[in-house]
Motif scaffolding. Structure first.
Motif, PDB file in Angstrom:
ATOM      1  N   SER A  72       0.511  -1.294  -0.085  1.00 11.06           N
ATOM      2  CA  SER A  72      -0.035  -0.050  -0.092  1.00 11.06           C
ATOM      3  C   SER A  72       0.661   1.272   0.144  1.00 11.06           C
ATOM      4  CB  SER A  72      -0.848   0.103   1.073  1.00 11.06           C
ATOM      5  OG  SER A  72      -0.125  -0.200   2.376  1.00 11.06           O
ATOM      6  N   HIS A  73       2.113   1.136   0.396  1.00 12.97           N
ATOM      7  CA  HIS A  73       2.831   2.394   0.330  1.00 12.97           C
ATOM      8  C   HIS A  73       3.325   3.054  -0.943  1.00 12.97           C
ATOM      9  CE1 HIS A  73       6.030  -0.813   0.435  1.00 12.97           C
ATOM     10  NE2 HIS A  73       6.655   0.152  -0.101  1.00 12.97           N
ATOM     11  N   SER A 108       3.134   4.244  -5.046  1.00 12.02           N
ATOM     12  CA  SER A 108       2.215   5.099  -5.446  1.00 12.02           C
ATOM     13  C   SER A 108       1.425   4.721  -6.531  1.00 12.02           C
ATOM     14  CB  SER A 108       3.158   6.528  -5.892  1.00 12.02           C
ATOM     15  OG  SER A 108       3.942   6.325  -7.145  1.00 12.02           O
ATOM     16  N   ALA A 143      -7.058   0.209   4.705  1.00 14.40           N
ATOM     17  CA  ALA A 143      -6.114  -0.261   3.516  1.00 14.40           C
ATOM     18  C   ALA A 143      -5.672  -1.620   3.769  1.00 14.40           C
ATOM     19  CB  ALA A 143      -4.828   0.726   4.030  1.00 14.40           C
ATOM     20  N   PRO A 168      -5.328  -0.795  -2.070  1.00 16.90           N
ATOM     21  CA  PRO A 168      -5.591   0.493  -2.155  1.00 16.90           C
ATOM     22  C   PRO A 168      -4.102   0.973  -2.643  1.00 16.90           C
ATOM     23  CG  PRO A 168      -5.311   0.000   0.086  1.00 16.90           C
ATOM     24  CD  PRO A 168      -5.116  -1.090  -0.439  1.00 16.90           C
ATOM     25  N   LEU A 215      -1.883   4.527  -2.242  1.00 18.20           N
ATOM     26  CA  LEU A 215      -2.047   5.621  -1.412  1.00 18.20           C
ATOM     27  C   LEU A 215      -1.285   6.748  -2.112  1.00 18.20           C
ATOM     28  CD1 LEU A 215      -1.341   3.905   2.326  1.00 18.20           C
ATOM     29  CD2 LEU A 215      -3.438   4.545   0.950  1.00 18.20           C
ATOM     30  N   GLY A 224      -0.843  10.333   2.281  1.00 14.42           N
ATOM     31  CA  GLY A 224      -1.647   8.946   2.911  1.00 14.42           C
ATOM     32  C   GLY A 224      -2.852   8.649   2.746  1.00 14.42           C
ATOM     33  N   SER A 225      -3.720   9.597   1.941  1.00 15.59           N
ATOM     34  CA  SER A 225      -4.909   9.238   1.469  1.00 15.59           C
ATOM     35  C   SER A 225      -5.186   8.072   0.374  1.00 15.59           C
ATOM     36  CB  SER A 225      -5.619  10.559   1.051  1.00 15.59           C
ATOM     37  OG  SER A 225      -4.988  11.053   0.100  1.00 15.59           O
ATOM     38  N   THR A 226      -6.176   7.650   0.532  1.00 18.09           N
ATOM     39  CA  THR A 226      -6.253   6.538  -0.792  1.00 18.09           C
ATOM     40  C   THR A 226      -6.544   7.276  -2.326  1.00 18.09           C
ATOM     41  OG1 THR A 226      -7.310   4.924   0.845  1.00 18.09           O
ATOM     42  CG2 THR A 226      -7.558   4.574  -1.500  1.00 18.09           C
TER      43      THR A 226
END
Length: 476
Positions: free
Chosen positions: A3-4, A6, A166, A191, A193, A197-199
């Motif tokens: 999830s980290h 881009s 997440a 997801p 992010l 930090g937003s989805t």
């Protein structure tokens, strides 16, 4: 994808083709071998174990096909990214047909971008869901409209967990295509992010696993059916054994006739179950002291296996005992047994030999119905007694059975047996193997010693049918 990362993901590069091509070849060879074994497997559906094995073959083929397709995509790399903007989705042209053997034939992908409100579907996802490729892809709010009512909460929970917490998406739900067909879809996603930090978006891979799940259900159902079949067979076997033990004289040790004064016959018997079938057959042996001081000796075999056959054997043996107690002679007794089998609701065939021994004259009167003749051992040699006429019980109505008579001497040994005692199609060779025991019988002290010799010779032999042996030694 973690999830980290881009939304700007680098394109995956396919590995070297050589090693993957080798794996694909091995997989396809294995798939061909499994398919060949599956085609040779029984397929009439009558045996639960055969159905279970065939279902496992089908499941293995599905799994190998999936592996083949995965390796093909690994070799070829991911499909090219669409060149047209997602916003132009309504003008989308029909996607190309999937390549033979490619994972694209069963897997589609989607991405929902929350910053631009754009939705992107692969062509195969349209095919999986049965949607018109010219129609715009569905938003996450619209996607549940394709899902069965009972599966919608599951899809909603997966999507909510992904967007809010997440969490990875990994689950299944069923969709209803426009033609009414229900398909099972496995969805995996994560997801993506943004820097704050937003989805930013959610991507997912959706796979049609309908046929795989069908094969797994078939395996499970046939496994359960096989288990029930085995439990039923165990219950029937236990019942048949209890029935058999209730009607046959005990064979562990010598047979004792309860009211015989001066013993004139030393008796022993043994029962051998089949080594290839768990079902009890219809073999019997019997020794019965009659009211006039004579002794009834009989062995027989009712065709078939199972509770019904064991019950039929008990009925037949009860009839033999009753008629013998009433004074019926062996030839007439066989005729009446034949009528009894002919009159039963479920026709059956049987063989039998029935003897009456008169101790005062040492006379043996006997008749047979398609059964091996008694063997007489005397002075270290043995011979088969000449058989009187007699067809199988239940073979024809109104059959007449002749009698034969033989005078015995002290020390003589009489051996009665059923067909399965000495396995083999050549009955003469089987009898000769028993007659070869004559010198050992001559040195034996008791009938039980002789039975032990028979068991040492034939007890460990693989046999397809049950068998029994009854030995009577004239003592005086």
């Amino acid at each position: 994808m973690p999830s980290h990362l881009s939304a700007d993901r680098p394109a995956a590069q396919p590995p070297g083709r050589g090693p993957v091509d080798a794996l694909i070849s091995q997989t396809r060879r294995l798939k061909g071998d499994v398919d060949a074994v599956r085609r040779d497997a029984p397929s009439d559906g009558s045996d639960p174990q055969d159905r279970w094995q065939r279902a496992l073959y089908d499941l293995a083929l599905h799994q190998l096909s999936d592996l083949d397709a995965h390796l093909a995509q690994l070799r070829d790399g991911p499909p090219p990214a669409p060149t047209a903007p997602v916003a132009q989705a309504p003008a989308r042209t029909a996607p190309p047909a999937p390549r033979r053997g490619s994972l694209l034939s069963r897997v589609g992908s989607a991405e929902w971008n929350f910053l631009t409100d754009e939705v992107s579907w692969s062509g195969e996802l349209y095919r999986i869901l049965g949607r018109d490729p010219a129609a715009p892809p569905l938003t996450l709010d619209e996607l549940p409209s394709l899902v069965l009512d009972e599966d919608r909460p599951r899809l909603t929970a997966m999507v909510t967990g992904c967007l809010v917490d997440a969490q990875r998406i990994d689950g299944e739900f069923r969709v209803v295509r426009p033609d009414g067909e229900v398909r099972t879809v496995h969805m995996m996603g994560e997801p993506v992010l943004a820097a704050d930090g937003s989805t930013a978006s959610m991507w997912a891979v959706l796979r049609d696993v309908s046929e795989l799940r069908r094969s797994e259900r078939a395996v499970s159902e046939t496994r359960d059916s096989l288990q029930r079949h085995r439990q039923r067979a165990q219950s029937e076997h236990r019942l048949a054994v209890e029935l058999q033990e209730a009607v046959l004289p005990p064979w562990r040790g010598s047979l004792r006739l309860p009211h015989q004064g001066t013993e004139t016959l030393d008796l022993a018997a043994h029962y051998l179950p089949s080594s290839t079938s768990a079902l009890i057959g219809g073999d019997w042996y019997d020794a019965l002291e009659l009211a006039d001081g004579q002794t009834l000796l009989s062995v027989g075999d009712l065709t078939g296996h199972g509770v019904a056959v064991a019950s039929g054997m008990a009925t037949l043996l009860g009839a033999v005992r009753g008629m013998a107690m009433a004074g019926t002679q062996p030839g007439q007794l066989m005729s009446l047994l034949n009528q009894l089998l002919d009159a039963t609701v479920q026709p059956a065939l049987g063989s039998a030999v029935c003897c009456r021994y008169r101790p005062d004259t040492r006379t043996l009167v006997w008749a047979q119905a398609g059964h091996p003749a008694p063997l007489l051992f005397r002075g270290g040699t043995g011979r088969r007694l000449p058989s009187p006429d007699g067809v199988l019980l239940g073979a024809t109505s109104g059959a007449v059975y002749a009698q034969a008579e033989e005078t015995l001497e002290p020390g003589d040994l009489l051996l009665l047996h059923t067909d399965g005692l000495v396995p083999g199609r050549d009955s003469t060779a089987a009898v000769n193997r028993l007659l070869d025991l004559a010198p050992r019988f001559g040195a034996a002290r008791t009938a039980q010693d002789c039975v032990r010799m028979v068991m040492e010779e034939f007890g460990e032999t693989e046999r397809e049918d049950d068998a029994c042996v009854l030995i009577a030694k004239v003592t005086s």
